[in-house]
Scaffold this active site. Structure first.
Site, PDB file in Angstrom:
ATOM      1  N   GLU A 106     -46.739  20.357  17.386  1.00  0.00           N
ATOM      2  CA  GLU A 106     -47.436  19.731  18.345  1.00  0.00           C
ATOM      3  C   GLU A 106     -47.728  20.658  19.643  1.00  0.00           C
ATOM      4  OE1 GLU A 106     -43.761  17.464  19.629  1.00  0.00           O
ATOM      5  OE2 GLU A 106     -44.168  18.730  21.510  1.00  0.00           O
ATOM      6  N   CYS A 138     -42.136  15.726  15.928  1.00  0.00           N
ATOM      7  CA  CYS A 138     -41.345  16.829  15.429  1.00  0.00           C
ATOM      8  C   CYS A 138     -41.457  16.624  13.783  1.00  0.00           C
ATOM      9  CB  CYS A 138     -40.025  16.757  15.805  1.00  0.00           C
ATOM     10  SG  CYS A 138     -39.952  17.279  17.534  1.00  0.00           S
ATOM     11  N   HIS A 260     -33.174  16.148  11.347  1.00  0.00           N
ATOM     12  CA  HIS A 260     -34.012  16.567  12.691  1.00  0.00           C
ATOM     13  C   HIS A 260     -32.778  16.971  13.979  1.00  0.00           C
ATOM     14  CE1 HIS A 260     -36.616  17.668  15.768  1.00  0.00           C
ATOM     15  NE2 HIS A 260     -36.574  16.556  16.420  1.00  0.00           N
TER      16      HIS A 260
END
Lengths: 375, 132, 389
Positions: A106, A138, A260
């Site tokens: 990103e 992400c 994550h």
């Protein structure tokens, strides 16, 4: 804790189980050398130094002025290629055999111009391959893994390279600034010489506005605490629950689980909610040392696990990308991993510990070009 | 800025991967690439060759006054690195402690930004080295 | 030297410095008028003009300097040509003038050199001068000229034990000489402390190890033996003119502690003249950085390889010693308008051999040498001149 969303089991059981021997052939990583202590960031903005403790992040990795998500991606990819040296009876993998490169990020240096093509050139994989950059906050890196798996499984390509890489951006003074780190992880996906099979994958996606960056905005915006329950937790739980059901496994079947990790606390909380013990999470929890590496965050956690994994170990990986979605994977480590020259020569955690130089906030601001400078 | 784009592009491959030339006649390696062997001239047989990505620092300096495009980046180390095949190249040294940047120190190639054409123009990538 | 005899019959220069009120054309006209007046020839006797200029395009946006010079000197329609070899542009123009007369093509020519450097920012000047190296493989990677010479200095220090203090002594000597030259950019003596305490530009080189950015021009009138003997009271004979090249990029050189092009050009020049380095009475050396003067001393044979630091330390290159070096102040003290430097060196030697270097005159100077380098050593030019009256 939000109630775990029940997914439609009938739809899931109808989706095919991927078990065609596809898996991870090798992996690489990159973490920039510069670090800033979270306490220095807090001090700059007059906040209490304990903010780092509450986030579970001590310091974060910072890219230097001449680094970006593309240079990280190249370094990680080169390491992954080098780690194939022991494959194929010692001849390694020819980069010309890589048929697809996907870079998830990103913080692309170009809004339009593929980092994937730069990576392809820099590892001498050009010109016979497909390449593209992916964006899903992400989780763009794990989306790339799935795409590479699909192409490999179908026989369209022999090897695919999936990379997650970010020089995480944060508005000076914003809460994100404490955790937005930098790094990359790269996985070569294939069917031959795999060090870990990817036995199955399952994704969970909804339209959830927890975090975004508009086309011409320099920094992302986020919805504060909304990024928690309805966003991160719902999707990570949904995807993890889903893949457990799909594969007919339970939390006890896994030696390691990697989620994550936007901070040092969320992965532990979500693990607990799903029934995983802290021990299964620890090896893959990297954010406390380098910050949230965004697209690389869950992948770099997997790197750390593979650094120590033994044949037969089962790993569950689950990414999260705002907007929102999670990709879950089930992996089984293979004997190939024990062969010489089949993993990076330095373990990620050792590299992180030894290869660092602290900068103060001024140095960080200079390197990340947050100081207005007229050329 | 769009001028000079092809100038960056045509050296990209060589800069990314340290591609030089090897003369099969005199067995010498050259970087950057040459079309004529400076030793054998017309008798030379040149072919592309990737240079080793490791070497040693042969000489170095810390630059505190940079040219256009590098003024923001000062100070930076500039060095001559003698690669493992004895070919010397000029490069920046990055990611290395000050006390490690010295003659004889082993180094390896890194992929880095070299120049950017402002905030909106092209980014030129290439090699820099770090002490290992 | 082959061909007909060639003489310097006139010499002149603008003052060197930051000339905010003078443009490129005004500088060269100033120097040329002085040289023509000094030669006592009429402008109409000139047959051609050779001008050295390195980078007027980037420094001043002006190319086609040959035509500019002829036009503003009122010398149209004479053939007028610009020559470029980076910081050796002036010497290369000089060689072309010499060859034109030696070959019999012309009898009287004007040779000039000019650079207007202060109309751009320091960064832009650095980038422009960087073009004297390898743009694609040196400048692209952030190399500046101080950096390239710093890389050489570091090797010289390692290989021969040369010290930063010894380099500083070169600057001190050259500033002392410059203080006695009214054309010089710097009119003040400095101490070793001044140099040692100045900030690093590219370690181990400090600000006072570096020649400055300078505006300036120099010119000489060259003539054949017939003409010179007829009209000139103090003709200075060119007894050697040599030039050699080496790799454009520093990295591709075998040695960093000497300039091969200088060694080769020196050998050739001494052969042409039939003399040895010890026969030289006064020399202008290319000291773009203090280390450059030290390397040149060795490469030209004024001392053994590696002994230049000690020689400077012993004061053996000051005025009054056996081989006074850079009596003009050199590039360091007099200033370094890159395209003009090679011609200015000839002007200084002509004045020395004519006994007109007031305040810094070398006694009984009969033979002088100039040494001019382009880039980091990719071009080197050596001239030998002899008093012939």
């Amino acid at each position: 804790m939000a109630k775990i969303m029940k997914s439609d089991a009938s739809v899931r059981s109808a989706s095919p189980v991927i078990n065609a021997g596809v898996g991870i052939v090798s992996y690489g990583y990159f973490v920039p050398r510069l670090r800033i202590k979270v306490s220095d960031i807090a001090a700059t903005w007059g906040k209490d130094a304990s903010v780092g403790e509450s986030l579970g992040v001590k310091e974060k990795a910072v890219g230097a002025w001449d680094e970006d998500s593309c240079t990280f991606a190249v370094e990680a990819s080169r390491m992954a290629l080098k780690a194939t040296a022991g494959a194929n009876g010692g001849s390694g993998i020819n980069p010309q055999e890589i048929g697809a490169i996907y870079v998830g990020s990103e913080s692309k240096p170009y809004a339009v111009k593929p980092s994937a093509a730069i990576v392809a050139e820099a590892i001498q994989a050009t010109p016979s391959l497909t390449a593209a950059d992916l964006e899903f906050a992400c989780k763009a890196g794990t989306a790339g893994m799935q795409m590479a798996m699909g192409l490999v499984s179908s026989g369209m390509i022999n090897y695919g390279l999936a990379i997650g890489s970010d020089t995480a951006q944060a508005q000076p003074g914003d809460a994100l600034e404490y955790t937005a780190g930098s790094g990359a992880a790269a996985f070569i996906i294939g069917k031959k010489n795999v060090i870990a099979t990817i036995d199955d994958t399952y994704s969970f996606t909804t339209d959830t506005p927890d975090f975004w960056r508009r086309q011409h905005a320099e920094f992302p915006q986020h919805a504060g605490r909304f990024t928690g329950e309805p966003a991160y937790f719902k999707h990570v739980q949904g995807a993890t629950q889903g893949i457990l059901e799909k594969t007919g496994t339970t939390t006890k079947d896994y030696d390691y689980v990697v989620f994550h990790q936007p901070n040092g606390k969320f992965p532990l909380r979500v693990a607990k909610s799903l029934g995983f013990g802290d021990e299964a999470v620890k090896q893959g929890l990297i954010t406390p040392f380098i910050g949230n590496t965004y697209s690389a965050a869950s992948m770099i956690g997997l790197v750390s696990v593979l650094d120590v994994a033994k044949p037969g170990d089962k790993i569950l990986l689950c990414s999260y990308g705002s907007g929102s979605g999670s990709d879950a994977f089930v992996l089984t480590v293979q004997d190939e991993i024990t062969k010489p020259n089949r993993r990076p020569s330095v373990k990620l955690l050792d590299y992180i510990a030894k290869n660092k130089k602290y900068v103060d906030y001024a140095g960080y601001a200079k390197h990340r070009k947050k100081i207005k400078h007229i050329e | 800025m769009t001028e000079g784009i092809a100038r960056i592009w045509r050296n990209q491959r060589d800069r990314y991967n340290l591609i030089g030339t090897h003369c099969e006649e005199c067995k010498n390696d050259f970087f950057p690439q040459r079309k004529i062997c400076p030793v054998c001239r017309r008798k030379g047989k040149l072919k592309e060759k990737q240079m080793p990505t490791t070497g040693k620092i042969y000489s170095f300096t810390l630059v505190t006054g940079g040219p256009v495009g590098f003024d923001y980046e000062t100070p930076y180390y500039l060095a001559i690195v003698e690669l493992d095949n004895k070919v010397k190249i000029l490069t920046q040294i990055v990611d290395s402690d000050d006390d490690k940047v010295k003659i004889g120190q082993p180094v390896k190639a890194m992929f880095r930004r070299i120049q950017t054409h402002g905030e909106e123009g092209l980014i030129a990538y290439g090699y820099k080295f770090k002490v290992v | 030297m082959k061909g007909r005899d060639v003489y310097v019959i006139g010499a002149g220069m603008s003052s060197f410095g930051e000339h905010w009120d003078s443009s490129l054309r005004e500088l060269i006209v100033d120097a040329a008028i002085k040289a023509i007046a000094d030669s006592k020839i009429e402008g109409k006797q000139l047959q051609a003009v050779y001008g050295g200029c390195m980078a007027s395009g980037l420094f001043a946006g002006q190319e086609h300097v040959g035509a500019l010079i002829a036009d503003y000197l009122g010398l149209n329609p004479l053939p007028s040509t610009r020559l470029e070899a980076a910081c050796a542009s002036g010497s290369v123009a000089m060689r072309n003038g010499i060859m034109a007369i030696a070959s019999g093509f012309y009898d009287v020519v004007a040779v000039g050199g000019v650079e207007k450097m202060t109309d751009v920012s320091t960064e832009m000047a650095s980038t422009t001068l960087g073009g004297a190296g390898d743009e694609e493989w040196e400048l692209f990677n952030g190399a500046t000229f101080p950096a390239l010479y710093a890389l050489m200095a570091r090797r010289h220090m390692l290989e021969y034990g040369t010290t930063e203090e010894q380099m500083a002594m070169v600057a001190v000597k050259n500033h002392a000489n410059a203080a006695k030259n009214r054309y010089a950019q710097f009119q003040k003596e400095i101490t070793i402390d001044t140099v040692m305490k100045s900030q690093y530009v590219a370690s181990p080189l400090k600000l006072f190890d570096c020649s400055p950015l300078t505006d300036g021009a120099a010119a000489v009138i060259l003539a054949s033996g017939d003409v010179a003997k007829k009209i000139c009271e103090k003709p200075i004979k060119l007894i050697a003119s040599s030039q050699a090249s080496d790799s454009l990029a520093l990295a591709n050189r075998a040695s960093f502690s000497s300039l091969r092009a200088t060694q080769i050009a020196a050998k050739e020049a001494f052969t042409q003249a039939g003399i040895k380095s010890k026969d030289v009475d006064v020399a202008e050396l290319h000291d773009c950085f203090t280390i450059a003067e030290l390397m040149a001393m060795e490469d030209l044979g004024f001392c053994e390889k590696g002994k230049s630091g000690k020689m400077v330390e012993a004061g053996q290159t000051k005025i009054g010693s056996d081989i006074p070096i850079n009596t003009s102040g050199g590039l360091k003290g007099c200033g370094h308008p890159v395209g003009a430097t090679g011609v200015k060196q000839i002007v200084e030697i002509a004045w020395q051999l004519r006994g007109e270097a007031t305040g810094r005159q070398v006694k009984n100077a009969e033979i002088g040498l100039t040494h001019n380098v382009g880039g980091s050593g990719a071009t080197a030019v050596v001239h030998l001149l002899k008093k012939d009256f």
